[in-house]
Design an enzyme around this catalytic site. Structure first.
Site, short mmCIF file in Angstrom:
data_model
loop_
_atom_site.label_atom_id
_atom_site.label_comp_id
_atom_site.label_asym_id
_atom_site.label_seq_id
_atom_site.Cartn_x
_atom_site.Cartn_y
_atom_site.Cartn_z
CB CYS A 1 27.47 4.13 -19.28
SG CYS A 1 28.67 3.87 -20.61
CG HIS B 1 27.48 11.81 -25.52
ND1 HIS B 1 27.25 13.09 -25.92
CD2 HIS B 1 28.75 11.79 -25.04
CE1 HIS B 1 28.32 13.84 -25.68
NE2 HIS B 1 29.26 13.06 -25.17
CB CYS B 2 26.19 5.55 -23.16
SG CYS B 2 25.29 4.10 -22.62
CG HIS C 1 33.51 10.55 -27.59
ND1 HIS C 1 32.22 10.10 -27.82
CD2 HIS C 1 33.42 11.51 -26.63
CE1 HIS C 1 31.39 10.77 -27.02
NE2 HIS C 1 32.08 11.61 -26.29
CB CYS D 1 29.85 1.27 -23.67
SG CYS D 1 28.62 2.50 -24.17
CD GLU E 1 35.94 14.02 -24.22
OE1 GLU E 1 35.76 13.78 -25.43
OE2 GLU E 1 35.11 14.65 -23.55
#
Length: 180
Positions: free
Chosen positions: A150, A144-145, A138, A172, A135
Site C-alpha cells: 500500500c 500510515h497503513c 493523508h 485504503c 501525501e
C-alpha cells in the site's frame, strides 16, 4: 454524484530537475479520481530555510501552501527540489495535513545520485508518484497503513518507497471511494 476533486500542483522554490509534471499528473489521475493542474506561483520560501541544517522546515512550507487563496481546487500539492525536515527528524520525504487541503514532498532524496548511484529517470518518476499519492492520501484522511502493498505504508528510507506500489490497498481504496 460528487464532482471531481481538483489538485493544484505548485513547484516550491524551483522546478525539481528531471521531474516530468505531465507524467506525474497522468499517474495521479490514473490512481485517484482527480483532475490535476500545475500552477507556477512565485513563492518566497526563504523564511522556511534553516541555514544551520541547510534544509527547509516542511511545516512552514505547508503553512505557505495553506495560505494560498483557493482557485477552485480542493487540494494543493507542493513539490520542491530542496531537502525538508521537521525538528524531531533528520529529514522527511514529505508532509501533509491530515484530512485537510495541503501536502508537499521533496525530490531531494528521491534522486539515485543522492545515494551515489547513477541517474535513473524511471525510478525518480516512480518515487515522485508514490510520494505524491502518499501525501495526498493523508489529505483525504488516510493515516500510515500497516499493509506493505500500500502506498500509505510509511517510508523511512528510499528503499521503502521503492518496495511499495503506486497504489492503495483495498481498505485504503475503499476509504478514498467514500471521500473522493
Amino acid at each position: 454524484m460528487r464532482s471531481m476533486q481538483v489538485v493544484r500542483i505548485i513547484p516550491l522554490g524551483a522546478h525539481p530537475r528531471d521531474v516530468s509534471f505531465q507524467s506525474l499528473i497522468m499517474g495521479l489521475e490514473q490512481v485517484l479520481p482527480l483532475q490535476c493542474r500545475v500552477e507556477a506561483i512565485p513563492m518566497d520560501i526563504d523564511a522556511a530555510l534553516d541555514s544551520s541544517r541547510k534544509q527547509y522546515h516542511s511545516t512552514e512550507l505547508l503553512a505557505n501552501l495553506v495560505s494560498l487563496p483557493e482557485r477552485g481546487e480542493q487540494r494543493v500539492l507542493g513539490i520542491t527540489p530542496y531537502d525538508l525536515f521537521i525538528p524531531v527528524l533528520t529529514f522527511v520525504f514529505g508532509q501533509a495535513q491530515l484530512n485537510n487541503r495541503a501536502a508537499l514532498f521533496s525530490t531531494f532524496r528521491l534522486h539515485n545520485e543522492f545515494y551515489g548511484m547513477p541517474h535513473a529517470a524511471e525510478t525518480l518518476q516512480s518515487r515522485c508518484l508514490k510520494e505524491a499519492l502518499h501525501e495526498l492520501g493523508h489529505t483525504f484522511g488516510l493515516r500510515h497503513c500497516l499493509e506493505l502493498p500500500c502506498v500509505m505504508n510509511s517510508s523511512t528510507y528510499v528503499e521503502d518507497i521503492d518496495l511499495k506500489p503506486a497504489d492503495f490497498c483495498l481498505p485504503c481504496r475503499e476509504h478514498l471511494q467514500d471521500v473522493c
